[in-house]
Design a protein around this motif. Structure first.
Motif, PDB file in Angstrom:
ATOM      1  N   ALA A 174       0.839  -1.198   0.000  1.00  0.00           N
ATOM      2  CA  ALA A 174       0.000   0.000   0.000  1.00  0.00           C
ATOM      3  C   ALA A 174       0.870   1.242   0.000  1.00  0.00           C
ATOM      4  CB  ALA A 174      -0.930   0.019   1.215  1.00  0.00           C
ATOM      5  N   VAL A 175       0.447   2.219  -0.783  1.00  0.00           N
ATOM      6  CA  VAL A 175       1.042   3.554  -0.763  1.00  0.00           C
ATOM      7  C   VAL A 175      -0.046   4.470  -0.227  1.00  0.00           C
ATOM      8  CG1 VAL A 175       2.151   5.357  -2.135  1.00  0.00           C
ATOM      9  CG2 VAL A 175       2.281   2.965  -2.882  1.00  0.00           C
ATOM     10  N   VAL A 176       0.213   5.050   0.934  1.00  0.00           N
ATOM     11  CA  VAL A 176      -0.856   5.798   1.591  1.00  0.00           C
ATOM     12  C   VAL A 176      -0.586   7.296   1.515  1.00  0.00           C
ATOM     13  CG1 VAL A 176      -2.049   6.219   3.766  1.00  0.00           C
ATOM     14  CG2 VAL A 176      -1.361   3.901   3.143  1.00  0.00           C
ATOM     15  N   LEU A 177      -1.495   8.028   0.905  1.00  0.00           N
ATOM     16  CA  LEU A 177      -1.416   9.484   0.886  1.00  0.00           C
ATOM     17  C   LEU A 177      -2.065   9.990   2.172  1.00  0.00           C
ATOM     18  CD1 LEU A 177      -1.202   8.486  -2.119  1.00  0.00           C
ATOM     19  CD2 LEU A 177      -2.063  10.726  -2.781  1.00  0.00           C
ATOM     20  N   GLY A 194      -4.928   0.323  -7.462  1.00  0.00           N
ATOM     21  CA  GLY A 194      -5.401  -0.688  -6.529  1.00  0.00           C
ATOM     22  C   GLY A 194      -4.614  -0.774  -5.243  1.00  0.00           C
ATOM     23  N   ARG A 195      -3.534   0.005  -5.116  1.00  0.00           N
ATOM     24  CA  ARG A 195      -2.827  -0.004  -3.839  1.00  0.00           C
ATOM     25  C   ARG A 195      -2.419   1.386  -3.369  1.00  0.00           C
ATOM     26  NH1 ARG A 195       3.134  -1.531  -5.114  1.00  0.00           N
ATOM     27  NH2 ARG A 195       3.173  -1.095  -7.326  1.00  0.00           N
ATOM     28  N   ALA A 196      -2.851   2.418  -4.078  1.00  0.00           N
ATOM     29  CA  ALA A 196      -2.650   3.781  -3.583  1.00  0.00           C
ATOM     30  C   ALA A 196      -3.936   4.235  -2.904  1.00  0.00           C
ATOM     31  CB  ALA A 196      -2.290   4.721  -4.729  1.00  0.00           C
ATOM     32  N   LEU A 197      -3.834   4.525  -1.612  1.00  0.00           N
ATOM     33  CA  LEU A 197      -5.013   4.933  -0.830  1.00  0.00           C
ATOM     34  C   LEU A 197      -4.877   6.390  -0.446  1.00  0.00           C
ATOM     35  CD1 LEU A 197      -4.642   1.742  -0.221  1.00  0.00           C
ATOM     36  CD2 LEU A 197      -6.101   2.195   1.735  1.00  0.00           C
ATOM     37  N   ASN A 198      -5.952   7.117  -0.560  1.00  0.00           N
ATOM     38  CA  ASN A 198      -5.965   8.516  -0.146  1.00  0.00           C
ATOM     39  C   ASN A 198      -7.005   8.697   0.952  1.00  0.00           C
ATOM     40  OD1 ASN A 198      -5.310  11.318  -0.336  1.00  0.00           O
ATOM     41  ND2 ASN A 198      -7.254  11.664  -1.414  1.00  0.00           N
ATOM     42  N   ILE A 199      -6.745   9.657   1.826  1.00  0.00           N
ATOM     43  CA  ILE A 199      -7.786  10.079   2.763  1.00  0.00           C
ATOM     44  C   ILE A 199      -8.191  11.497   2.367  1.00  0.00           C
ATOM     45  CG2 ILE A 199      -6.013  10.821   4.474  1.00  0.00           C
ATOM     46  CD1 ILE A 199      -9.519   9.471   5.334  1.00  0.00           C
ATOM     47  N   HIS A 229     -10.269   6.338  -0.014  1.00  0.00           N
ATOM     48  CA  HIS A 229     -10.593   5.785  -1.334  1.00  0.00           C
ATOM     49  C   HIS A 229      -9.319   5.446  -2.094  1.00  0.00           C
ATOM     50  CE1 HIS A 229      -9.502   9.461  -3.659  1.00  0.00           C
ATOM     51  NE2 HIS A 229      -9.768  10.050  -2.497  1.00  0.00           N
ATOM     52  N   TYR A 230      -9.468   4.596  -3.083  1.00  0.00           N
ATOM     53  CA  TYR A 230      -8.344   4.314  -3.964  1.00  0.00           C
ATOM     54  C   TYR A 230      -8.125   5.504  -4.876  1.00  0.00           C
ATOM     55  CZ  TYR A 230      -8.290  -0.503  -2.394  1.00  0.00           C
ATOM     56  OH  TYR A 230      -8.194  -1.633  -1.611  1.00  0.00           O
ATOM     57  N   ALA A 270      -7.313   4.645   8.962  1.00  0.00           N
ATOM     58  CA  ALA A 270      -6.778   3.449   9.620  1.00  0.00           C
ATOM     59  C   ALA A 270      -7.643   2.224   9.321  1.00  0.00           C
ATOM     60  CB  ALA A 270      -6.669   3.679  11.131  1.00  0.00           C
ATOM     61  N   ARG A 271      -8.949   2.417   9.317  1.00  0.00           N
ATOM     62  CA  ARG A 271      -9.833   1.293   8.992  1.00  0.00           C
ATOM     63  C   ARG A 271      -9.657   0.875   7.536  1.00  0.00           C
ATOM     64  NH1 ARG A 271     -14.300   3.500  12.521  1.00  0.00           N
ATOM     65  NH2 ARG A 271     -15.164   4.563  10.707  1.00  0.00           N
ATOM     66  N   GLY A 272      -9.656   1.860   6.640  1.00  0.00           N
ATOM     67  CA  GLY A 272      -9.509   1.560   5.224  1.00  0.00           C
ATOM     68  C   GLY A 272      -8.201   0.832   4.940  1.00  0.00           C
ATOM     69  N   LEU A 273      -7.129   1.299   5.545  1.00  0.00           N
ATOM     70  CA  LEU A 273      -5.833   0.669   5.321  1.00  0.00           C
ATOM     71  C   LEU A 273      -5.817  -0.765   5.838  1.00  0.00           C
ATOM     72  CD1 LEU A 273      -2.869   0.698   4.494  1.00  0.00           C
ATOM     73  CD2 LEU A 273      -2.336   1.783   6.698  1.00  0.00           C
ATOM     74  N   ARG A 274      -6.350  -0.955   7.040  1.00  0.00           N
ATOM     75  CA  ARG A 274      -6.407  -2.311   7.613  1.00  0.00           C
ATOM     76  C   ARG A 274      -7.180  -3.253   6.697  1.00  0.00           C
ATOM     77  NH1 ARG A 274      -6.489  -5.368  12.308  1.00  0.00           N
ATOM     78  NH2 ARG A 274      -5.372  -3.694  13.387  1.00  0.00           N
ATOM     79  N   TRP A 275      -8.329  -2.826   6.246  1.00  0.00           N
ATOM     80  CA  TRP A 275      -9.151  -3.686   5.385  1.00  0.00           C
ATOM     81  C   TRP A 275      -8.423  -3.984   4.079  1.00  0.00           C
ATOM     82  CZ3 TRP A 275     -14.183  -0.336   6.220  1.00  0.00           C
ATOM     83  CH2 TRP A 275     -14.634  -0.532   7.532  1.00  0.00           C
TER      84      TRP A 275
END
Lengths: 291, 291, 291, 291
Positions: A174-177, A194-199, A229-230, A270-275
């Motif tokens: 995961a790459v988290v913004l 599919g592995r970049a997540l943004n808040i 979201h992705y 945190a929830r989104g990343l965990r899932w």
């Protein structure tokens, strides 16, 4: 992340028809597989079937590669050559964080990692600003400052190339913004699809883009929200993983909304990343199935 | 609605400055007024001051007309000739409902009135469809069916003129669009400005207009909402009184969202209406102060 | 904490009667005081009146000590010699944290302080276990390990005496039991009455005492909660400041509940602490007024 | 209730082991059964396995009785002779309501039935008070007034015998205590075990028994709740189906709490009842699995 017991996680999608569950569960049963958690869903609009299965690793007489090889046959027989994956929770997830100056999501994730709640590797935190370097390094995590020269498009492109190198070196899950205030260029959206997540700090699709709390205040809403979201090439329009809201009132200034919103941003991310890391999120078009 | 004890409710707004609270509260204290509830707010952006005061009617040695006459002087001295109101809770609120075929908000309001929770008069329910006539009449309330001839703009205009007559005859404190599926023409928005309430079945500003649950489903949001707002000539863009949300998931079809959303629509409308009738809602520009 | 603008915060309680607001607001108006926020409440059961007023410091022609001296006269004239306080937001709040091994509340508070969201001094963190020393020191905050010898009541009493010394040295505005797993002895409850805050990991009064998540799981509740309350000699029975809940389901084990509950504990404690430090919490009997 | 498409709902429990899902899904696949929804859960504490499956009726070449006969063999082979059930959504659920004077839950359920949201038969409403007779009859539903003579235990027992007759005559799928203010005698708890639902007006296990809002007010909680649970001989201690809460504050009197709480009671009961009738609720000891 799934506790100490090692498990294999199968995620799978195919056109719906009779007998899919029977096919997959019989395959697992014949191999002695102990299913710890199983979830199914069919999208009635598209007729697509989704499943996620967690199997105890020690219940199978072979390793994950053999499970993958065998499951490929099952998937093929169900008409789905590519829409599946087998993950091994014995492999720790690697996550790279992109940050800017706003530290609340970073602090929150560092705390979850340090306390053991989030059992992941953080091989790198990358900031377009040096502000969050100290706290990152205090947690023993390498921090890379990649500045974006103001008003210099060429320099910005170079900065994103540097970020890509730093990220790809770790091949992260995961790459988290984490409140990274830059828009990813299309090539990175594609590379990390599919592995970049943004808040995003609003309840999307309300208040896309910049300064959503200012927009929310101007509109006089009674709840503010956050959306994990992705990332896709469409700004703030990628598949939504999780959302949450918190109540605000006429007494709340923009800065009060910002403060209250932070608590929602942190937990939503945190929830989104965990899932995501637990392979609970299956993307289908622009929507997600969250098992 | 405010309990059996009769009260006068003063709402007032003026440019903020030093001494406003002192001026108002001294005026009340000198008359022996017992303040049961008092709320204040200043909008820092516009420098506008707002207050709402509930005074026990039996604590004042004069009637409401005299209170109005005297308070006019106070208001004038604070530079606010018109932005104030004095209401008497001894006068029961009259509310007219506009409905269509979807009955959940109507059923809910009728239940609240019948059980005494909402102590109001309902002199008329007006439907553009006859479906909800029976239940309305079963509660002893006159129901008026005003059909809108399909595809007939002239007939629609006539229907709205008829609705206006039926409504204005009762000079109601609130006109509630309880899932009335027609857009009010501008002249009615003007005529009923500040007392026409709508319940929109989305978390505004997301999903303005028609079929918001379909829009929400297509976007894949994880919460659906409802918004109670004042009707203005801008569709679904009037000042928001109250909002709420409920969680949905990938397993929820559009019709599941519709069903879950109804529970939020009902309570959001009921809360918004109550606050409006208790004079808790002060409009300022396109935002509300809810005391 | 209240932003950069210096303010005086007056909190006051007295038996309800006519003219209190007039008396206080006239006093302030005569001195030129600019009221930024004002809240009132009367408890109908006890007939007690409460108010909290925020005044811009620069609007008054004198300093906080003079304001105190003058307000003492106002309070006396309203029959309340002692139930009032005047605070100066120019003085930064000092907070001492008591912790054990569970770090989530500590991490959260440290993050809020480091990011400037919570503008307080943390002169000391005290742990009955050394586990959280490193992270505390990484934030530049002194950490004191005060061990409690197992099964040694005398040693425990000595440990609490040591803790009291460490705390009282800073005369803090709040002593926060941030998942400190020891019960405060009665003399400390008395010494720190009204400024010792605890976060209990259940929705009180459900599941008092040890292992509340285990109790919640055994009872099969569908929501778990957290409660921030003032510490009194009655275990988990002090005045409640704030509570919140989060949804759980049959799929959640005790450890899942623990994990989900942490997010609620953190925000509930942070909200409760902020309100306490902003003097928004007035205690009356075993209940609180939160302005 | 599950939409117009007829379905068979299989619910099943047995000791967990490998191959259960394979066994059941293969059985269905061989018969051509199209599984529309499938859910699984294993309780790790007791090692008990649960499943619920919805199958399209038109996908099977036989009727529900044949499905039952065949599934009995599957169940037996998995070591579970009795812990299973096959329901046919083609059979409309019958529900009997017990009420007293408080009408909000009754109004709410009548509205849901009238609007078609809840597609059930209501063959009888029984009240220990005549107050809710009119509204019930206005909906075309028979109302039975069964008075309980004050202070007359013998009369009370007779009243409960009469209620039992009135209920059992319809052999209902659910007996709902919709704010029925009497405690069911043990023999009725036994007779209706697993299908008598109560709505308790608190967040259990807090505030068991009488006047929970008064208890909540006295304790100064910041949220009030409601609990829908199966009735057992232990007062308010049966398996919990659903709970929800709503925020209250120091300004809320007991009667405000009562009013706010009603909205939570209504939706909590409606959700719990729906899930019960859709066979989503499996009881295990004193806890529920809600699929």
């Amino acid at each position: 992340m799934l506790g100490s017991q090692r498990r294999y996680v199968i995620t799978f999608g195919c056109p719906d028809r009779t007998g899919i569950i029977a096919r997959i569960s019989s395959f697992l049963a014949e191999a002695g597989g102990w299913i710890v958690e199983a979830a199914y869903h069919t999208d009635p609009d598209t007729g697509w079937f989704f499943t996620r299965q967690e199997v105890r690793a020690d219940s199978l007489p072979f390793e994950v590669d053999e499970l993958r090889a065998r499951f490929a046959g099952v998937a093929r027989s169900l008409g789905s050559d590519t829409d599946w994956q087998v993950d091994d929770t014995g492999e720790r997830s690697r996550v790279v964080l992109l940050v800017s100056r706003e530290g609340h999501c970073l602090y929150d994730l560092l705390g979850r990692v340090a306390s053991g709640e989030l059992d992941i590797e953080l091989p790198a935190v990358i900031g377009n600003h040096p502000a969050l370097g100290d706290i990152t390094r205090a947690h023993g995590i390498p921090f890379h400052h990649v500045p974006f020269p103001r008003g210099d498009a060429e320099g910005g492109a170079a900065a994103f190339r540097r970020i890509r190198e730093l990220v790809d070196e770790h091949d992260p899950h995961a790459v988290v913004l984490a409140r990274f205030m830059r828009i990813l260029p299309p090539e990175l959206c594609t590379a990390w699809a599919g592995r970049a997540l943004n808040i995003h700090h609003s309840f999307l699709p309300s208040f896309v883009g910049a300064r959503p709390y200012h927009q929310a205040h101007a509109r006089g809403v009674k709840l503010v929200g956050a959306t994990c979201h992705y990332v896709t090439a469409d700004l703030d329009a990628g598949p939504i993983i999780e959302q949450d809201v918190i109540r605000v009132g006429h007494g709340d200034s923009v800065s009060d909304m910002v403060r209250k919103g932070r608590d929602i941003e942190k937990v939503t991310l945190a929830r989104g990343l965990r899932w995501h890391l637990e392979r609970r999120v299956l993307v289908h078009g622009n929507r997600t199935v969250v098992f």
